[in-house]
Design a protein around this motif. Structure first.
Motif, PDB file in Angstrom:
ATOM      1  N   MET A 153     -57.317  37.711  11.437  1.00  0.00           N
ATOM      2  CA  MET A 153     -56.331  38.716  11.792  1.00  0.00           C
ATOM      3  C   MET A 153     -55.760  39.439  10.743  1.00  0.00           C
ATOM      4  N   ASP A 155     -58.252  42.205   9.502  1.00  0.00           N
ATOM      5  CA  ASP A 155     -58.440  43.198  10.179  1.00  0.00           C
ATOM      6  C   ASP A 155     -57.150  44.153  10.696  1.00  0.00           C
ATOM      7  N   TYR A 156     -55.993  43.332  10.533  1.00  0.00           N
ATOM      8  CA  TYR A 156     -54.914  44.196  11.044  1.00  0.00           C
ATOM      9  C   TYR A 156     -53.762  44.036  10.002  1.00  0.00           C
ATOM     10  N   GLU A 215     -51.341  44.295   6.508  1.00  0.00           N
ATOM     11  CA  GLU A 215     -51.163  45.258   5.451  1.00  0.00           C
ATOM     12  C   GLU A 215     -52.153  44.805   4.000  1.00  0.00           C
ATOM     13  N   THR A 267     -46.134  40.308  19.702  1.00  0.00           N
ATOM     14  CA  THR A 267     -46.436  40.617  18.265  1.00  0.00           C
ATOM     15  C   THR A 267     -46.787  39.726  17.681  1.00  0.00           C
ATOM     16  N   ILE A 289     -47.807  42.040  11.687  1.00  0.00           N
ATOM     17  CA  ILE A 289     -49.120  42.143  11.388  1.00  0.00           C
ATOM     18  C   ILE A 289     -49.763  43.134  12.317  1.00  0.00           C
ATOM     19  N   GLY A 290     -50.188  44.302  12.015  1.00  0.00           N
ATOM     20  CA  GLY A 290     -50.560  45.111  13.003  1.00  0.00           C
ATOM     21  C   GLY A 290     -49.587  46.054  13.377  1.00  0.00           C
ATOM     22  N   GLU A 291     -49.570  46.153  14.761  1.00  0.00           N
ATOM     23  CA  GLU A 291     -48.423  46.940  15.416  1.00  0.00           C
ATOM     24  C   GLU A 291     -47.558  46.281  16.216  1.00  0.00           C
ATOM     25  N   HIS A 299     -48.844  45.106  19.928  1.00  0.00           N
ATOM     26  CA  HIS A 299     -50.091  44.918  19.920  1.00  0.00           C
ATOM     27  C   HIS A 299     -50.675  43.609  19.836  1.00  0.00           C
ATOM     28  N   GLN A 332     -54.792  42.492  19.589  1.00  0.00           N
ATOM     29  CA  GLN A 332     -55.416  41.937  18.362  1.00  0.00           C
ATOM     30  C   GLN A 332     -56.171  40.556  18.399  1.00  0.00           C
ATOM     31  N   GLU A 367     -59.370  40.377  20.037  1.00  0.00           N
ATOM     32  CA  GLU A 367     -60.479  40.829  19.247  1.00  0.00           C
ATOM     33  C   GLU A 367     -60.606  39.533  18.225  1.00  0.00           C
TER      34      GLU A 367
END
Length: 395
Positions: free
Chosen positions: A96, A99-100, A102, A198, A241-243, A246, A250, A253
């Motif tokens: 996680m 892949d997602y 920063e 999130t 993490i990510g958006e 989302h 995530q 996946e």
């Protein structure tokens, strides 16, 4: 298409097997009896690139492909599901972040995990919500940013230095009480269902994060499992993490390789039970000859070996599909997890039968393998959930 491992993969398997037989098996029963987390062994494994081996070399990992990573898990579980499993599970969440997350998250935490400094925890399940991820009740509310008329800040506000405040409880969290860092899944929009989840990255030695270790488990007793209480946990907005919103997508996946990994776990413990049964059948004598000469025992061993090898093939195929980014990777991973976990329980049960009364006590490891195998049908999505996923894909 090839049905053989490459020379490099063979070397990886032999290296992990050697570590397992030399370092893990001799002490596994002690860790299990004491329900003690194998901190020292995890650090030793990290020196051999056996912790989070899929992480790229740039972040301290070995950069292994998906199939090679599954080989590592399989052999660690073959050595012992409790101790070896704790080592294999030290990376549960690194995918996680990689892949997602920063870049600063990757640079700060991935080397610490691959280097054996700390495992990572991923907080998903809750006391009232296991398979129903979308129903989670843990809440994250923004504090410190200008709120919109709808009551939530715009996405760009996550970069303005404000914080999220998280409240809730998580249950059955792997590494929950031993990890220095955790991923916490929470609802940022309670009315949006799975679209309102999130993912947050947080250190665990902070106010608002409290972990209570869960003991007296049926199996995998050397692995750390915890209940997490989140009471006003403050997480900087940059730690999303990510958006925002989302996290569920995530997570889905993230689950494909995780489920293939459980298939490898199940294959490993089933192989260990088969190995022990073959050895015992050669040594144990009844009516003046080894029980390996009796057809009833021989047929059991043949059936066990066939199930193990079938599961192994399904596991590696799922890994190859994940590595290739194939469209059917999710379905194949669920199929592998379903088949391998169901039959790991069957194989370990037969192993006890081969051992007879000796298999019912802790003098032989098969009773431990039987208890350890059972968890593979539950976590990372129960067998029933895997059947739903497979049927959804078919229909």
């Amino acid at each position: 298409m090839t049905f053989r491992l490459s020379s490099e993969q063979e070397a990886i398997r032999e290296a992990v097997r050697g570590f397992g037989e030399a370092e893990i098996r001799p002490v596994a029963s002690e860790y299990e009896a004491e329900e003690r987390y194998p901190e020292e062994l995890r650090r030793e494994a990290a020196e051999l690139d056996l912790v989070a081996p899929h992480v790229p070399e740039a972040y301290g990992g070995a950069g292994m492909d998906a199939v090679s990573t599954l080989l590592v898990t399989e052999e660690l579980w073959r050595a012992d599901p409790g101790v070896g499993g704790a080592i294999a599970a030290a990376d549960f969440g690194t995918g996680m972040i990689h892949d997602y997350g920063e870049e600063w998250m990757r640079e700060e935490w991935l080397p610490r995990i691959t280097g054996g400094e700390t495992p990572i925890a991923t907080c998903i399940s809750e006391p009232a919500h296991g398979s129903n991820v979308a129903g989670m009740e843990t809440r994250a509310e923004r504090d410190g940013a200008e709120q919109s008329s709808a009551g939530s800040a715009p996405p760009e506000a996550t970069q303005n230095g404000d914080e999220w405040v998280i409240d809730g409880s998580k249950m059955w969290i792997t590494n929950g009480s031993v990890a220095d860092v955790a991923i916490v899944m929470a609802k940022t929009d309670p009315d949006a269902g799975h679209r309102g989840i999130t993912a947050f990255l947080t250190e665990t030695d902070v106010p608002g994060y409290e972990a209570s270790r869960i003991d007296n488990k049926l199996g995998i007793r050397a692995q750390d499992t915890a209940e997490i209480h989140l009471d006003g946990l403050r997480v900087p907005a940059e730690n999303v993490i990510g958006e925002v919103g989302h996290g569920f997508y995530q997570l889905m996946e993230f689950f494909a390789p995780a489920r293939a990994d459980v298939a490898a776990q199940a294959t490993g413990v089933a192989q260990a039970a088969l190995d022990a049964s073959v050895d015992y059948a050669r040594e144990r004598e009844q009516f003046g000859r080894p029980i390996a000469e009796f057809q009833a025992i021989r047929h059991k061993l043949a059936d066990m070996a066939t199930l193990v090898e079938t599961g192994r093939a399904m596991t590696y195929r799922a890994g190859a599909a994940i590595e290739a980014g194939a469209e059917d990777a999710t379905r194949l991973a669920s199929m592998a997890k379903l088949f391998c976990s169901e039959h790991a329980v069957e194989v370990t049960d037969e192993a006890i039968q081969v051992h007879g009364g000796a298999g019912y006590v802790s003098d032989h490891p098969v009773e431990r393998y039987y208890r350890d195998a059972r968890i593979t049908k539950i976590y990372d999505g129960t067998s029933e959930i895997q059947r739903n996923i497979i049927a959804d894909d078919l229909l």
